[in-house]
Design a protein around this motif. Structure first.
Motif, PDB file in Angstrom:
ATOM      1  N   ILE B 329      27.902  13.353 -85.459  1.00  0.00           N
ATOM      2  CA  ILE B 329      27.624  14.668 -85.783  1.00  0.00           C
ATOM      3  C   ILE B 329      28.252  15.778 -85.239  1.00  0.00           C
ATOM      4  N   ASP B 400      29.601  20.751 -78.077  1.00  0.00           N
ATOM      5  CA  ASP B 400      28.932  19.511 -78.364  1.00  0.00           C
ATOM      6  C   ASP B 400      29.970  18.514 -78.277  1.00  0.00           C
ATOM      7  N   ASP B 479      23.180  23.960 -85.151  1.00  0.00           N
ATOM      8  CA  ASP B 479      23.056  22.893 -84.262  1.00  0.00           C
ATOM      9  C   ASP B 479      23.231  23.604 -82.669  1.00  0.00           C
ATOM     10  N   ARG B 485      17.697  21.323 -83.256  1.00  0.00           N
ATOM     11  CA  ARG B 485      18.860  20.506 -83.760  1.00  0.00           C
ATOM     12  C   ARG B 485      18.967  20.462 -85.228  1.00  0.00           C
ATOM     13  N   ASN B 488      21.737  17.845 -86.589  1.00  0.00           N
ATOM     14  CA  ASN B 488      21.368  16.471 -85.985  1.00  0.00           C
ATOM     15  C   ASN B 488      20.269  15.873 -86.805  1.00  0.00           C
ATOM     16  N   ASN B 489      19.192  16.717 -87.101  1.00  0.00           N
ATOM     17  CA  ASN B 489      18.150  15.941 -87.886  1.00  0.00           C
ATOM     18  C   ASN B 489      18.368  15.815 -89.365  1.00  0.00           C
ATOM     19  N   GLY B 492      21.206  12.929 -89.242  1.00  0.00           N
ATOM     20  CA  GLY B 492      20.802  11.729 -88.394  1.00  0.00           C
ATOM     21  C   GLY B 492      20.519  10.242 -89.283  1.00  0.00           C
ATOM     22  N   LEU B 499      25.031   6.272 -84.188  1.00  0.00           N
ATOM     23  CA  LEU B 499      25.171   7.280 -83.275  1.00  0.00           C
ATOM     24  C   LEU B 499      25.216   7.224 -81.955  1.00  0.00           C
ATOM     25  N   HIS B 501      24.362   8.401 -78.289  1.00  0.00           N
ATOM     26  CA  HIS B 501      23.409   9.448 -77.764  1.00  0.00           C
ATOM     27  C   HIS B 501      23.918   9.834 -76.392  1.00  0.00           C
TER      28      HIS B 501
END
Lengths: 598, 630
Positions: B329, B400, B479, B485, B488-489, B492, B499, B501
């Protein structure tokens, strides 16, 4: 008491129930033809071409619609036999009916322009073509050897006359006569085969023959095998397989061009339909006997057709040999004798119809008034003059050569695949080799079309020959071939370019002479020949003037009537669209095979 | 609302067909407007589809729309179908959006070109292929789009093919991409042989069929494809040459959209990538190396577009690095922000080039702030964005990526930070050389005369600049780290299991962001000192960097020259003697046998009939022999 009375006294003739729906497309086609002929004979003046064309398209269109209805009918209710099992309505027969009806519509479109150009009034062309188409449809529907024979004759006799349509050209009549004599000969062979088969099995019905053969093991089946051989010869003659093909080049060349296209499509469709049905289903149990024959015939047909086409100068002859080569490919599917083979052959026949009628439609247009300009040299620079026409022709030729993204490729792929799956790998390899050879002459025509005529305003043959040019290059070669007096002024030296094809430098001959003289020169009782000049180099020099005239004519644009353009467009569209999106047509052929009786 | 998805590729396709048929007749500028409207239609269709997707619960945002069966051969069933999911729609949104703006810009930029309509034909074909690539629901259709964008890129790079350099740049781009395409094809074969399908969803639900070695092979092959298309080491040096194309092309294809196709492919195949940790390490290291190498090269180029080109390579390196770390992402976030600010920078550079009548040398620019105020203002935004100055888009997106890299591997993070510094430095150099300092375009240099006064571009070119500047400024809101975010949502679910984390605490995130900001400002400051006044510092642009680390020379010596030698040998010996000999031999054999066979065709009916009889006799003999033997 006469014999007839004895028969009628002791037995009643039971007429079978006739299910007219089963033969409705044929009835419409034949009835329409008769109706059109009737109208033509009742009106005072010859029927206008427009009327016959429109009438034919309506009739053939109706027939096509009925065939499609039959397709829907058997898709939901299953195939059936009718009229005392003499005809069968199944996917196979309907596909052939559709093919023939399409060929009829396309030929009517092409023929319209031809008839106007040649100034022929009347409806004979259309009527005869429809009668012939009816015959081909019957061959597809026949479930009885007698019906096959009837279909064969209905188709052929009309074709003989069609070949002679253009009475202004001696070649046309000669072609028809040759076709007729040889056709009659092969029909005789065929009907003898029917008789022998009947003698061996006691029936002419295809289903019953199959039943008989599966229930009885014949100890000595000489009669049956002889009958089978004769039937095979009859069919192979119709589909122009080597060595029964010899009429093909002469007839294709001599017949009026639209007729040639029609003949190539319809006679092949009818002939192969009957061949497939009779051999794959009825004589299926005798596969081991006839498959080797077809194997051999397919091999020589493929190689001969492709090879000899290389050395032809006349485009119609090239296409004639190419059609022989195509027949070899369809034979691959027949030889496989499997469901896949049948499906592949049907697909081939259907797509070939469009490729060949389209190609001959272009040839018709380029033949110009008199239908005589078929020398490959007159195609030079076509792309510059009429790009669309050249493009269409190029596409159709590429399709015939089997270029991908055309139906031609898929057709070849399927028959070869079927052949490989049936275990005939060497045959498949030979077929592919022959396709490679054949690609050469298709591409050669394409190349010539896209080679510009040198220098604008400079017509070949008008300028006097330069000494250097006359001595150099191709004309020098032709001298070594014994032609002596450098006839090929028009082609080689005159326009300052070497001919781009390699096979024919030796035979560059400007053929302007009518073959009538040759015909007259022949001893009585002998039907001589269209045209040995095709095959032996003709040495006669041509007047500069004649060459110049013909050259000037060659570089003029040919008119393209709207209907012919429509026909060519349809052919190209079908060839390309179903080449890019293959699924519908392949499914169609496959389904036709699934709905196969017996 | 999801059912309008088919319109997304259809609009540019229709535009392409219309322009192809009537383009010349429509002429200038109607052809351009039609092209633009077609892409705008696709953009609107994408927005509608996007809205439809948002209307569904987040775990049900996946939708396949089939059109027809393309290749139904036994086990291989390929359909023309689109897969609408958050990833594809996200890509479509910015692809069609940015394309629309660049189409608009091109109306003005290509105004004087005589192949005006042809340009838009290619451009629409490109958008169609790109959308196809993104929306396809299987690898093969993606590959069609992949090749489509490749060929459009070739046409457009070589658009001014009368120039030798443009023609050979087009070829170079095409060849490099072919190498990548081989990787794509092999990956496709490999996956098909194991899974038996090319459909994404089928592949993803059958990943257990791939062993770890196979998965690594597939990942590396896919990555080879990505290195070609996305210009990564070792296949990156086609991209700078591709700057021979018109500037809108550089902006659209070689900055915003096509070159990110490789990253998209890797993101799309994330379940496969998830199977191979080794493969991801390779990806991460190569991405990081590319980012660094390209940034060093960018700091010493003299051509405005070359600097931007290497900057693009470097930025895509960041995206690949993020993908290698599993931070898909973050990669996509950087991709969209990059599309905004790099598209903007290219278009602004185009405006400069346009204003100076096709001048691209930085040495002949300077002080353009006064003459090109709009261009200056928008370029300023793009510069600050890419340099990573808060709060512009580049700061958040690069931050990011770097945060994820930090959590994954410290050495890579250090390299990333150094690259970030270089990025700020070379972009500032570019900016100062172009817009501040002395007006060097007034001086006649060597044989070149001085330029006339630069002129600002027309409004059709300014509007896209303004829109993109807006996006480049505020793109970060997609983001932001402390919000919930949005990106991201939304994305996701696509990357559910794979992904990465980072699990960084809020404090360390803020510290990392602060480092990014400081580094960016440092880059600006260093460049300010070095380049604000002086236009030429040979010590800072060594030949090693100018010549792209001698990368081209290396390829030339290793592949080019031996390849030519082999080709020459093949041409003079193998082809002329062996192959031609065989071909001519076969041809003359066929010819002579055909001539012989032709003699059978006498024309006499009696001979023809004899042929039939002989054929029949042969068949009968065969039959008789069979009955006797059996």
């Amino acid at each position: 008491m006469s014999a007839l009375a004895v028969v009628t006294a002791h037995s009643t003739i039971v007429l079978p129930h006739i299910r007219y729906l089963a033969i409705l497309p044929e009835i419409v086609m034949l009835g329409g033809a008769v109706l059109l002929l009737g109208i033509a004979s009742l009106v005072r003046r010859p029927l206008r071409v427009t009327v016959s064309t429109v009438g034919t398209i309506v009739i053939a269109g109706t027939s096509l619609g009925l065939a499609l209805w039959q397709w829907a009918d058997i898709s939901s209710h299953g195939p059936y036999t009718a009229i005392d099992h003499a005809v069968v309505v199944d996917g196979f027969s309907v596909l052939i009916t559709i093919t023939v009806a399409c060929a009829m519509i396309l030929s009517a479109l092409v023929g319209d322009g031809y008839l106007r150009r040649e100034g022929v009034d009347g409806c004979e062309f259309h009527v005869l073509a429809m009668v012939s188409a009816t015959g081909a449809m019957f061959m597809g529907e026949a479930n009885d050897l007698i019906i096959v024979f009837l279909g064969l004759e209905i188709m052929s006799i009309a074709l003989y006359v069609l070949a002679a349509m253009n009475h202004r050209r001696a070649a046309s009549g000669e072609a028809a006569l040759k076709y007729f004599v040889l056709g009659g000969f092969s029909s005789a062979v065929f009907i003898y085969g029917v008789a022998l088969t009947y003698g061996a099995t006691g029936t002419t019905n295809l289903t019953q023959i199959a039943d008989f053969l599966s229930h009885n093991v014949i100890a000595s089946n000489g009669v049956l095998l002889a009958g089978l051989s004769l039937l095979l010869v009859g069919f192979l003659f119709k589909v122009a397989a080597v060595p029964f093909h010899m009429w093909t080049p002469d007839v294709y060349q001599g017949a009026p061009s639209p007729v040639t296209g029609f003949m190539a499509a319809v006679a092949k469709a009818g002939g192969f339909a009957a061949l497939l049905r009779v051999f794959v289903s009825s004589f299926g149990t005798l596969q081991s006997d006839w498959r080797p024959i077809l194997y051999a015939v397919a091999v020589i047909t493929l190689l001969f057709g492709a090879g000899v086409a290389l050395v032809q100068r006349d485009v119609k002859r090239v296409l004639a040999y190419s059609s022989i080569n195509h027949a070899g490919f369809v034979l691959l599917g027949v030889e496989a004798a499997t469901a896949q083979g049948v499906s592949a052959s049907l697909y081939y026949l259907f797509t070939y119809t469009f490729m060949t009628i389209g190609a001959f439609a272009v040839v018709t247009l380029l033949g110009r008034r008199g239908d005589g300009h078929h020398d490959i040299a007159s195609y030079r620079g076509l792309a510059g003059r009429q790009p669309l026409l050249a493009l269409a022709f190029a596409v159709l030729l590429l399709a015939q050569a089997g270029a991908p993204f055309t139906t031609g490729f898929l057709a070849k792929f399927q028959v070869v695949d079927a052949s490989v799956n049936a275990g005939s790998v060497p045959l498949a390899v030979i077929a592919m080799v022959s396709a490679a050879i054949a690609a050469f002459f298709y591409l050669r025509i394409g190349l010539i079309m896209y080679t510009p005529v040198a220098g604008k305003g400079f017509l070949p043959g008008i300028e006097p020959l330069d000494d250097d040019e006359a001595n150099a290059g191709p004309s020098g070669e032709s001298e070594t071939d014994g032609t002596g007096d450098a006839a090929p002024a028009e082609l080689s030296a005159g326009n300052g370019q070497r001919p781009v094809w390699s096979g024919t430098e030796g035979a560059v001959v400007v053929r302007t002479q009518l073959n009538a003289e040759l015909l007259l020169d022949t001893a009585p009782g002998e039907v001589q020949v269209l045209d040995p000049s095709e095959d032996i180099v003709e040495a006669d020099a041509v007047d500069d003037e004649t060459a110049a005239e013909s050259a000037a004519e060659d570089t003029a644009k040919v008119p393209v009537p709207a209907l012919a353009a429509l026909a060519i467009g349809l052919c190209v569209a079908v060839t390309v669209v179903f080449g890019v999106i293959p699924a519908p047509l392949i499914d169609f052929a496959h389904k036709a095979t699934l709905l196969f009786i017996p | 609302m999801l059912h309008v998805a088919f319109l997304i590729p259809l609009f540019p396709l229709v535009g392409f067909v219309v322009l192809l048929t009537f383009g010349r007749r429509l002429g200038n500028p109607l052809a351009g407007w039609i092209g633009t409207i077609a892409v705008a239609g696709a953009f609107v269709a994408t927005i509608i589809t996007f809205a439809g997707l948002l209307g569904r619960p987040s775990n049900a945002r996946e939708f396949t729309q089939s059109y027809f069966s393309w290749i139904p051969v036994g086990g291989l069933q390929v359909k023309w179908a689109v897969l609408v999911d958050p990833l594809s729609i996200f890509m479509c949104l910015f692809v069609t959006g940015v394309s629309m703006l660049i189409h608009l810009y091109s109306i003005g930029y290509m105004h004087e070109d005589r192949d005006y309509s042809k340009f838009f034909i290619y451009l629409n074909a490109f958008v169609f292929s790109m959308v196809l690539l993104v929306l396809a629901n299987n690898l093969l259709v993606t590959f069609v789009g992949w090749e489509g964008v490749g060929v459009c890129s070739y046409w457009l790079v070589a658009f001014w093919f009368e120039r030798d350099s443009a023609a050979s740049a087009g070829k170079k781009a095409f060849m490099y991409n072919r190498i990548g395409d081989v990787g794509f094809l092999l990956a496709m074969f490999l996956i098909f042989s194991k899974v038996g399908s090319l459909n994404y969803l089928t592949i993803f639900s059958h990943t257990h069929l791939l062993g770890s070695a196979t998965a690594t092979a597939a990942v590396l092959l896919l990555f080879l494809a990505a290195t070609g298309k996305s210009a990564q080491i070792p296949l990156f040096n086609w991209l700078p040459d591709a700057m021979e194309g018109p500037t809108p092309v550089s902006a659209l294809i070689h900055a915003a959209t096509m070159v990110t196709a490789g990253v998209y492919l890797l993101c799309r195949m994330n379940p496969i990538l998830g199977l191979s940790s080794d493969g991801r390490w390779v990806i991460a290291i190569i991405g990081c190396a590319t980012a660094f190498v390209a940034a060093t090269i960018a700091s010493s180029q003299h051509d405005i577009k070359k600097v931007l080109a290497f900057s693009t390579v470097s930025q895509i390196g960041y995206m690949v690095l993020a993908v290698g770390c599993g931070a898909y992402i973050a990669a996509l976030f950087l991709m969209v922000c990059h599309a905004f600010y790099k598209g903007l920078l290219f278009l602004a550079a185009g405006s400069v080039i346009h204003g100076l009548e096709d001048e691209q040398e930085l040495a002949r620019m300077g002080a353009l702030r006064k003459w090109l105020p709009w261009t200056f203002a928008t370029f300023l935004v793009g510069w600050l964005a890419i340099a990573g100055i808060p709060p512009l888009a580049g700061f958040w997106s690069k931050g990011d990526v770097l945060a994820n890299v930090y959590a994954k591997s410290f050495p890579l993070y250090v390299a990333g930070v150094i690259t970030a510094f270089l990025t700020a430095y070379y972009m500032s150099r570019l900016f100062y050389l172009t817009f501040t300092g002395k007006a060097r375009w007034q001086e006649a240099a060597g044989d070149q005369p001085a330029h006339h006064t630069p002129h600002e571009s027309p409004w059709v070119m300014r509007i896209p600049l303004l829109v993109l500047a807006f996006c480049a400024f505020f793109g970060g809101v997609l983001d932001l780290p402390w919000t919930n975010r949005g990106l991201n949502n939304f994305l996701g679910p696509v990357f559910a299991g794979t992904l990465y984390h980072d699990n960084l605490s809020m404090t360390s995130q803020w510290v990392l962001l602060a480092i990014d900001g400081v580094i960016a400002v440092a880059g600006l400051a260093v460049a300010w000192v070095l380049w604000r006044v002086t236009a030429s510092r040979p010590a800072l642009t060594p030949a090693f960097l100018e010549r792209v680390w001698y990368w081209d020379d290396f390829y030339d010596a290793l592949i080019g020259r031996p390849g030519q030698a082999v080709a020459r040998f093949s041409a003079t010996v193998i082809d002329a003697k062996v192959i031609d000999g065989a071909v001519n031999g076969v041809a003359s054999l066929v010819k002579s046998s055909s001539t012989g066979a032709r003699r059978l065709q006498t024309g006499y009916v009696r001979n023809y009939a004899l042929g039939i009889v002989l054929g029949l006799a042969a068949i009968l003999v065969f039959m008789v022999s069979r009955t006797w033997w059996s």
